[in-house]
Design a protein around this motif. Structure first.
Motif, PDB file in Angstrom:
ATOM      1  N   ASP A 152       0.355  -1.081   0.049  1.00  0.00           N
ATOM      2  CA  ASP A 152       0.260   0.225   0.323  1.00  0.00           C
ATOM      3  C   ASP A 152       1.089   1.233  -0.178  1.00  0.00           C
ATOM      4  O   ASP A 152       0.359   2.429  -0.462  1.00  0.00           O
ATOM      5  CB  ASP A 152      -0.921  -0.114   1.043  1.00  0.00           C
ATOM      6  N   GLY A 153       1.960   1.380   0.445  1.00  0.00           N
ATOM      7  CA  GLY A 153       2.424   2.146   0.482  1.00  0.00           C
ATOM      8  C   GLY A 153       3.739   2.590  -0.851  1.00  0.00           C
ATOM      9  O   GLY A 153       4.625   3.618  -0.584  1.00  0.00           O
ATOM     10  N   ARG A 154       3.499   1.359  -1.438  1.00  0.00           N
ATOM     11  CA  ARG A 154       4.062   1.969  -2.466  1.00  0.00           C
ATOM     12  C   ARG A 154       3.022   2.396  -4.327  1.00  0.00           C
ATOM     13  O   ARG A 154       2.066   2.086  -3.707  1.00  0.00           O
ATOM     14  CB  ARG A 154       5.262   0.637  -3.357  1.00  0.00           C
ATOM     15  N   GLY A 155       4.307   2.855  -4.805  1.00  0.00           N
ATOM     16  CA  GLY A 155       3.211   3.561  -6.676  1.00  0.00           C
ATOM     17  C   GLY A 155       2.519   2.039  -6.474  1.00  0.00           C
ATOM     18  O   GLY A 155       3.244   0.945  -6.949  1.00  0.00           O
ATOM     19  N   ASP A 156       1.455   2.226  -7.593  1.00  0.00           N
ATOM     20  CA  ASP A 156       0.614   1.112  -8.218  1.00  0.00           C
ATOM     21  C   ASP A 156       1.547  -0.078  -9.112  1.00  0.00           C
ATOM     22  O   ASP A 156       1.741  -0.427  -9.078  1.00  0.00           O
ATOM     23  CB  ASP A 156      -0.509   1.552  -9.182  1.00  0.00           C
ATOM     24  N   ALA A 157       2.838   0.969 -10.296  1.00  0.00           N
ATOM     25  CA  ALA A 157       3.983   0.417 -10.890  1.00  0.00           C
ATOM     26  C   ALA A 157       5.156  -0.329 -10.240  1.00  0.00           C
ATOM     27  O   ALA A 157       4.932  -1.419 -11.258  1.00  0.00           O
ATOM     28  CB  ALA A 157       4.149   1.863 -11.674  1.00  0.00           C
ATOM     29  N   TRP A 158       5.096  -0.448  -8.584  1.00  0.00           N
ATOM     30  CA  TRP A 158       5.854  -1.010  -8.194  1.00  0.00           C
ATOM     31  C   TRP A 158       5.859  -1.929  -7.213  1.00  0.00           C
ATOM     32  O   TRP A 158       6.070  -2.412  -7.009  1.00  0.00           O
ATOM     33  CB  TRP A 158       6.963   0.515  -7.505  1.00  0.00           C
ATOM     34  N   ARG A 159       4.505  -2.483  -7.666  1.00  0.00           N
ATOM     35  CA  ARG A 159       3.426  -3.343  -7.185  1.00  0.00           C
ATOM     36  C   ARG A 159       3.434  -4.818  -8.151  1.00  0.00           C
ATOM     37  O   ARG A 159       3.340  -4.715  -8.988  1.00  0.00           O
ATOM     38  CB  ARG A 159       1.639  -3.008  -7.005  1.00  0.00           C
ATOM     39  N   PRO A 160       4.382  -5.801  -7.428  1.00  0.00           N
ATOM     40  CA  PRO A 160       4.648  -7.242  -8.336  1.00  0.00           C
ATOM     41  C   PRO A 160       3.093  -7.761  -8.566  1.00  0.00           C
ATOM     42  O   PRO A 160       1.745  -7.532  -7.619  1.00  0.00           O
ATOM     43  CB  PRO A 160       5.271  -7.874  -7.375  1.00  0.00           C
ATOM     44  N   ALA A 161       2.756  -8.862  -9.469  1.00  0.00           N
ATOM     45  CA  ALA A 161       1.992  -9.547  -9.863  1.00  0.00           C
ATOM     46  C   ALA A 161       0.607 -10.222  -8.857  1.00  0.00           C
ATOM     47  O   ALA A 161      -0.505  -9.784  -8.396  1.00  0.00           O
ATOM     48  CB  ALA A 161       1.905 -10.832 -11.030  1.00  0.00           C
ATOM     49  N   TRP A 162       2.051 -10.633  -7.609  1.00  0.00           N
ATOM     50  CA  TRP A 162       1.232 -11.525  -6.474  1.00  0.00           C
ATOM     51  C   TRP A 162       0.261 -10.174  -5.450  1.00  0.00           C
ATOM     52  O   TRP A 162      -0.500 -10.837  -5.008  1.00  0.00           O
ATOM     53  CB  TRP A 162       1.848 -11.872  -5.836  1.00  0.00           C
ATOM     54  N   VAL A 163       0.116  -9.432  -5.605  1.00  0.00           N
ATOM     55  CA  VAL A 163      -0.884  -8.361  -4.742  1.00  0.00           C
ATOM     56  C   VAL A 163      -1.836  -8.393  -4.625  1.00  0.00           C
ATOM     57  O   VAL A 163      -2.557  -8.911  -3.052  1.00  0.00           O
ATOM     58  CB  VAL A 163      -0.161  -6.878  -4.847  1.00  0.00           C
ATOM     59  N   SER A 164      -2.465  -8.273  -5.773  1.00  0.00           N
ATOM     60  CA  SER A 164      -4.049  -9.618  -5.815  1.00  0.00           C
ATOM     61  C   SER A 164      -4.647 -10.096  -4.998  1.00  0.00           C
ATOM     62  O   SER A 164      -5.794 -10.329  -3.875  1.00  0.00           O
ATOM     63  CB  SER A 164      -4.991  -9.651  -7.095  1.00  0.00           C
ATOM     64  N   LEU A 165      -3.264 -11.359  -4.784  1.00  0.00           N
ATOM     65  CA  LEU A 165      -3.560 -12.572  -3.677  1.00  0.00           C
ATOM     66  C   LEU A 165      -3.973 -12.219  -2.272  1.00  0.00           C
ATOM     67  O   LEU A 165      -3.593 -12.731  -1.467  1.00  0.00           O
ATOM     68  CB  LEU A 165      -2.917 -13.463  -4.037  1.00  0.00           C
ATOM     69  N   LEU A 166      -3.327 -11.025  -2.078  1.00  0.00           N
ATOM     70  CA  LEU A 166      -3.155 -10.442  -0.796  1.00  0.00           C
ATOM     71  C   LEU A 166      -4.851 -10.191  -0.190  1.00  0.00           C
ATOM     72  O   LEU A 166      -5.348 -10.185   1.038  1.00  0.00           O
ATOM     73  CB  LEU A 166      -2.871  -9.348  -0.558  1.00  0.00           C
ATOM     74  N   ASP A 167      -5.459 -10.045  -1.105  1.00  0.00           N
ATOM     75  CA  ASP A 167      -7.486  -9.617  -0.828  1.00  0.00           C
ATOM     76  C   ASP A 167      -7.372 -10.485   0.324  1.00  0.00           C
ATOM     77  O   ASP A 167      -7.565 -12.109  -0.366  1.00  0.00           O
ATOM     78  CB  ASP A 167      -7.672  -9.064  -1.884  1.00  0.00           C
ATOM     79  N   PRO A 168      -8.263 -10.688   1.429  1.00  0.00           N
ATOM     80  CA  PRO A 168      -8.850 -11.664   2.676  1.00  0.00           C
ATOM     81  C   PRO A 168      -9.925 -12.527   1.211  1.00  0.00           C
ATOM     82  O   PRO A 168     -10.347 -13.250   2.186  1.00  0.00           O
ATOM     83  CB  PRO A 168      -9.355 -10.542   3.487  1.00  0.00           C
ATOM     84  N   GLU A 169     -10.859 -11.444   0.405  1.00  0.00           N
ATOM     85  CA  GLU A 169     -11.972 -12.595  -0.067  1.00  0.00           C
ATOM     86  C   GLU A 169     -11.569 -13.062  -1.227  1.00  0.00           C
ATOM     87  O   GLU A 169     -12.092 -14.331  -2.032  1.00  0.00           O
ATOM     88  CB  GLU A 169     -12.537 -11.395  -0.891  1.00  0.00           C
TER      89      GLU A 169
END
Length: 175
Positions: A152-169
């Motif tokens: 969350d502290g990074r700009g969107d361009a600097w987030r790896p693809a796996w970030v979406s897997l952190l969503d509790p849903e």
């Protein structure tokens, strides 16, 4: 309707950690030269287990947790030293380096490997992936909430693809 969990907490963790193992590092500019890195290198060289400057640090750090694993030449304890004094000092040095090298656009590294010799040093940082030199015991790794805070502290361009897997849903079946 009630939600039905399809992944346990452990399965959700493994999903994220597997994706981290498979991830490639995004290309970033080199971190700035800092006195914090010099301080860490000096501390490691002074703690060389054979007195020859060769020392290895393997570390994981995020905003609230820190851990280290022994490398080929782990830092040596000193005679008469309080039991956790070296670990406390190592934690302080690594956290100071992580803060000094942070960037508001592309974030902070999560894993760090430093190998010193009497005359040189090699430093590897991992911002986006689980490095092969960090042992994975299959049951412990970065907490998803801590990873989410970092991402969350990074700009969107600097987030790896796996970030979406952190969503509790992800752990629940769609309604």
């Amino acid at each position: 309707m009630r939600r039905v969990r399809r992944l346990s907490q452990g399965e959700h963790d493994r999903l994220v950690w597997t994706a981290m193992h498979d991830a490639a590092e995004l290309r970033r500019p080199a971190p700035p030269t800092t006195t914090e890195l010099d301080n860490l290198i000096s501390w490691l060289q002074e703690r060389a287990p054979h007195g020859d400057g060769r020392c290895t640090l393997l570390a994981y750090a995020d905003a609230t947790s820190f851990s280290s694993q022994p490398g080929e030449h782990p830092p040596a304890d000193r005679p008469g030293e309080e039991r956790f004094a070296a670990f406390r000092r190592l934690t302080e040095l690594v956290r100071a380096l992580r803060r000094a090298e942070s960037d508001p656009r592309y974030g902070r590294w999560l894993f760090l490997r430093v190998e010193t010799s009497a005359t040189g040093v090699q430093v590897e940082r991992r911002y986006d992936s689980w490095p092969p030199w960090w042992h994975d015991d299959g049951v412990s790794g970065p907490w998803r909430t801590n990873l989410q805070e970092e991402m969350d502290g990074r700009g969107d361009a600097w987030r790896p693809a796996w970030v979406s897997l952190l969503d509790p849903e992800i752990a629940f079946r769609p309604l």
